[in-house]
Design a protein around this motif. Structure first.
Motif, short mmCIF file in Angstrom:
data_model
loop_
_atom_site.label_atom_id
_atom_site.label_comp_id
_atom_site.label_asym_id
_atom_site.label_seq_id
_atom_site.Cartn_x
_atom_site.Cartn_y
_atom_site.Cartn_z
N GLN A 66 0.82 -1.21 0.00
CA GLN A 66 0.00 0.00 0.00
C GLN A 66 0.86 1.26 0.00
OE1 GLN A 66 -2.87 0.05 3.14
NE2 GLN A 66 -3.84 1.94 2.47
N GLU A 67 1.89 1.30 0.83
CA GLU A 67 2.73 2.49 0.92
C GLU A 67 3.47 2.78 -0.38
OE1 GLU A 67 5.40 2.01 4.20
OE2 GLU A 67 3.79 1.55 5.61
N LEU A 68 3.95 1.74 -1.04
CA LEU A 68 4.77 1.92 -2.23
C LEU A 68 3.97 1.80 -3.52
CD1 LEU A 68 7.89 -0.18 -1.10
CD2 LEU A 68 7.64 2.31 -1.08
N ALA A 69 2.72 1.42 -3.43
CA ALA A 69 1.89 1.21 -4.61
C ALA A 69 2.58 0.26 -5.58
CB ALA A 69 1.57 2.55 -5.30
N MET A 70 3.02 -0.87 -5.04
CA MET A 70 3.72 -1.87 -5.81
C MET A 70 3.10 -3.25 -5.62
SD MET A 70 7.81 -1.14 -5.22
CE MET A 70 8.35 -2.20 -6.58
N THR A 71 3.27 -4.09 -6.61
CA THR A 71 3.00 -5.52 -6.47
C THR A 71 4.27 -6.16 -5.94
OG1 THR A 71 1.43 -5.50 -8.30
CG2 THR A 71 2.35 -7.64 -7.66
N ILE A 72 4.26 -6.61 -4.69
CA ILE A 72 5.46 -7.15 -4.03
C ILE A 72 5.11 -8.52 -3.45
CG2 ILE A 72 7.30 -6.72 -2.35
CD1 ILE A 72 6.26 -3.82 -2.16
N ASP A 73 6.05 -9.44 -3.57
CA ASP A 73 5.88 -10.74 -2.92
C ASP A 73 7.27 -11.28 -2.58
OD1 ASP A 73 4.62 -12.94 -1.83
OD2 ASP A 73 3.37 -13.30 -3.60
N GLU A 74 7.28 -12.39 -1.84
CA GLU A 74 8.52 -13.07 -1.50
C GLU A 74 8.35 -14.55 -1.77
OE1 GLU A 74 9.51 -13.07 2.67
OE2 GLU A 74 7.41 -13.23 3.27
#
Length: 323
Positions: free
Chosen positions: A173-181
């Motif tokens: 939400q903060e970075l407006a990114m699709t992020i995963d690990e």
């Protein structure tokens, strides 16, 4: 049933090769030679590129995502280099980026991870989880600033598994990114393990007679040694069990107070590391013993499986973040 390691997979790119990649982003099928280009492996590594190259790939819309390898600098028994975890996660990330070229770049790796339980072995380094969180957030924010909207953290060390699980919702939400690990080995099922690795077949068939041998099948053992033989053979040293036994290694007794301070949070098993159901010294020896089964062919099969798993995940992430 065909063997997973009867022949080298065309998916796998090995050191010293050139990767044949498609110019058209998203194209899966092999095209005519005139429509193909050769991609040197350095071209998918962010640190090896110039600012001009990155600027132009971003401006064209070709470059859309990043892979962030994380690992560890820690002991891997007598025969493997301390940097194995980061070498392998970077290698898998590079494989994925070559397969998805030019959509993905590999960010500089984080070479030290969370490894306090290995501090009795000389050479091991460890970070606090908070330090790793800060590094990854800052790198992700930097990538987002340049316009990348998709990032996958590719983990190569068991101690880092699930590192970001509690943080990802807020970071997205903060970075407006699709992020995963992802820990690259988690896509391999037990059938594949048994098909490729002798140790897992022995476990399945009830042939491992001690708890130490039953729990010594991944770290520094046949699995990781095979991967290193395929990906980075110069980092694998020769060894014999006679030399191992002659060294009279002891990682459970007479530990310094500094070491015990690191181990204290992991004293969850009664009597560990000296005793308990799975004392440390027998397991260390079992890992060394299991590594004798490693081969290049097994490593190539494993690397191909891991690469396809991570690449499939990254493709889904790119598709979900498409404008």
């Amino acid at each position: 049933m065909p063997s997973f390691y009867d022949q080298r997979s065309p998916f796998l790119f090995l050191p010293g090769d050139w990767k044949l990649a498609n110019r058209q982003r998203g194209q899966e099928k092999t095209m005519n030679e005139s429509e193909q280009c050769y991609v040197h492996p350095d071209r998918v590594m962010l640190g090896e590129c110039t600012r001009k190259e990155i600027r132009e790939r971003l401006a064209s819309g070709d470059l859309r995502g990043a892979l962030l390898p994380i690992g560890a600098t820690e002991q891997h028994n007598e025969h493997l280099s301390l940097n194995l975890d980061i070498v392998l996660s970077t290698f898998i990330s590079q494989q994925v980026a070559l397969h998805l070229y030019p959509q993905v770049i590999v960010a500089p790796p984080l070479p030290v991870g969370y490894s306090p339980y290995h501090m009795a072995r000389k050479g091991t380094l460890t970070l606090r989880r908070e330090t790793m969180h800060a590094f990854l957030y800052d790198v992700l924010k930097s990538l987002r600033t340049h316009g990348l909207t998709t990032a996958l953290v590719v983990n190569g060390h068991g101690g880092n598994h699930g590192l970001l699980s509690d943080l990802l919702p807020d970071w997205r939400q903060e970075l407006a990114m699709t992020i995963d690990e992802v820990s690259y080995w988690t896509g391999m099922n037990n059938q594949q393990q048994c098909e490729i690795l002798q140790g897992y077949r022995a476990l399945r068939d009830g042939k491992l007679d001690t708890v130490a041998r039953q729990t010594a099948l991944n770290h520094a053992s046949e699995e990781e040694t095979s991967l290193m033989l395929a990906a980075s053979p110069q980092r694998v040293r020769s060894f014999t069990m006679e030399k191992y036994d002659d060294a009279k290694l002891d990682y459970a007794n007479n530990l310094s107070e500094c070491v015990r301070d690191y181990l204290e949070p992991t004293f969850t098993r009664e009597g560990w590391p000296e005793g308990g159901p799975n004392p440390e010294n027998p397991r260390d020896r079992a890992r060394q013993e299991n590594a004798l089964h490693a081969t290049v062919e097994k490593g190539e099969a494993l690397a191909s499986l891991h690469t396809q798993y991570v690449a499939d995940l990254m493709k889904k992430m790119l598709a979900n973040s498409a404008p």
